[in-house]
Design a protein around this motif. Structure first.
Motif, short mmCIF file in Angstrom:
data_model
loop_
_atom_site.label_atom_id
_atom_site.label_comp_id
_atom_site.label_asym_id
_atom_site.label_seq_id
_atom_site.Cartn_x
_atom_site.Cartn_y
_atom_site.Cartn_z
N ASP A 50 0.86 -1.18 0.00
CA ASP A 50 0.00 0.00 0.00
C ASP A 50 0.90 1.24 0.00
OD1 ASP A 50 0.87 0.49 2.66
OD2 ASP A 50 -0.84 -0.61 3.49
N GLU A 51 0.29 2.42 -0.13
CA GLU A 51 1.10 3.63 -0.27
C GLU A 51 1.92 3.93 0.98
OE1 GLU A 51 3.11 6.06 -2.16
OE2 GLU A 51 1.42 5.20 -3.27
N GLY A 52 1.39 3.61 2.15
CA GLY A 52 2.12 3.86 3.38
C GLY A 52 3.40 3.05 3.46
N HIS A 53 3.28 1.77 3.18
CA HIS A 53 4.47 0.92 3.18
C HIS A 53 5.44 1.31 2.07
CE1 HIS A 53 2.21 -2.34 5.59
NE2 HIS A 53 3.19 -1.87 6.35
N ALA A 54 4.90 1.72 0.93
CA ALA A 54 5.75 2.14 -0.18
C ALA A 54 6.59 3.35 0.21
CB ALA A 54 4.92 2.44 -1.42
N THR A 55 5.98 4.27 0.95
CA THR A 55 6.74 5.45 1.42
C THR A 55 7.85 5.03 2.38
OG1 THR A 55 4.81 6.89 1.18
CG2 THR A 55 6.56 7.64 2.66
N ASP A 56 7.55 4.08 3.27
CA ASP A 56 8.58 3.57 4.18
C ASP A 56 9.75 2.97 3.40
OD1 ASP A 56 7.21 4.31 6.47
OD2 ASP A 56 6.19 2.37 6.67
#
Length: 286
Positions: free
Chosen positions: A237-243
């Motif tokens: 998801d986008e949150g994990h992708a940012t991490d």
């Protein structure tokens, strides 16, 4: 030019470095590397990385390789192949097909193999083949390899006995050494007369292109497709992708080295399970 892999059907008579140089010109970039060499005599699958994909080469799960080869019995050479000078000859008249097949079957499994002296293995910082060319007597230590499968597809018994084999093996296995050791096991000597690599990891001849074909149509496997082909894949998801873009650990369970992707399909990184979380091995977004 984007980032990705080029799978070349290497011709005989060229070194792997020759192929890299040719692909550099075709790709218009110096950033080209290969995932394991092939001898000049050998043909077949040579996997190259272009631009950022060169960083992927060392992590690719290219541990399993496949080869088709021809072994000539009765002649031992300095290089364990047809390019070397003859060391000794012996009659193969006493051999029959059953004996040859039985001996070949002994080279399946976990083996301790002494690499050929003219290998690319470094000895005190210098390639073994360079030392041999300079007249040195090079002795390499045996190392563990695994031959998963060795199928004898044909045997031609005569004064110059030959056999054709198909081999599936771990990375680091020398088919020339199998030819040498099989000849020694049979008491007549042996060497390799033909070698064709048919697959490296998930990449086989079906996706390989000749240099002439690449000159007309440069086919590059995008880095995202290459990663999905070679590793288990996980879409984030986008949150994990940012991490991931910041190289942070992820509170995710992974079975092993995994390629992770952004929601839009962009290949982001390779992660592995470590210390109870998923940690970055290599990030490709920079």
């Amino acid at each position: 030019m984007t980032d990705g892999l080029v799978v070349v059907d290497k011709p005989g008579g060229m070194t792997s470095h020759d192929v890299v140089s040719r692909v550099r010109r075709l790709a218009g970039t110096r950033k080209v590397g290969h995932a394991g060499t092939l001898d000049p005599m050998a043909t077949g699958v040579l996997v190259l990385g272009v631009n950022r994909a060169t960083r992927l080469l060392g992590h690719l799960m290219l541990t399993e390789k496949r080869y088709d080869a021809t072994i000539r019995l009765g002649v031992a050479t300095t290089t364990d192949d047809a390019d070397g000078e003859v060391l000794a000859t012996a009659s193969t008249a006493g051999l029959d097909e059953a004996t040859i097949r039985a001996a070949a079957a002994e080279f399946v499994g976990d083996l301790m193999q002494v690499p050929t002296a003219v290998s690319a293995i470094k000895v005190d910082g210098k390639r073994a083949y360079q030392r041999v060319r300079e007249g040195e007597d090079v002795e390499l230590a045996a190392r563990p390899v695994t031959v998963h499968e060795l199928v004898v597809t044909d045997v031609r018994v005569s004064d110059s006995t030959e056999l054709d084999v198909s081999v599936r093996c771990s990375s680091g296995t020398y088919i020339r050494a199998i030819a040498r050791d099989l000849g020694a096991r049979l008491g007549v000597g042996g060497h390799l007369t033909a070698l064709r690599r048919t697959a490296v990891g998930p990449y086989d001849l079906g996706v390989a292109h000749t240099l002439d074909e690449l000159a007309e149509n440069f086919v590059l496997l995008p880095i995202a497709d290459a990663a999905r082909a070679a590793f288990p894949a996980l879409d984030l998801d986008e949150g994990h992708a940012t991490d991931v873009r910041y190289g942070r650990a992820l509170d995710l369970e992974l079975a092993g080295l995994t390629a992770v992707f952004a929601p839009d399909g962009q290949f982001l990184a390779l992660y592995e399970p470590r210390d109870g979380v998923a940690r970055a091995v290599a990030v490709f977004t920079g």
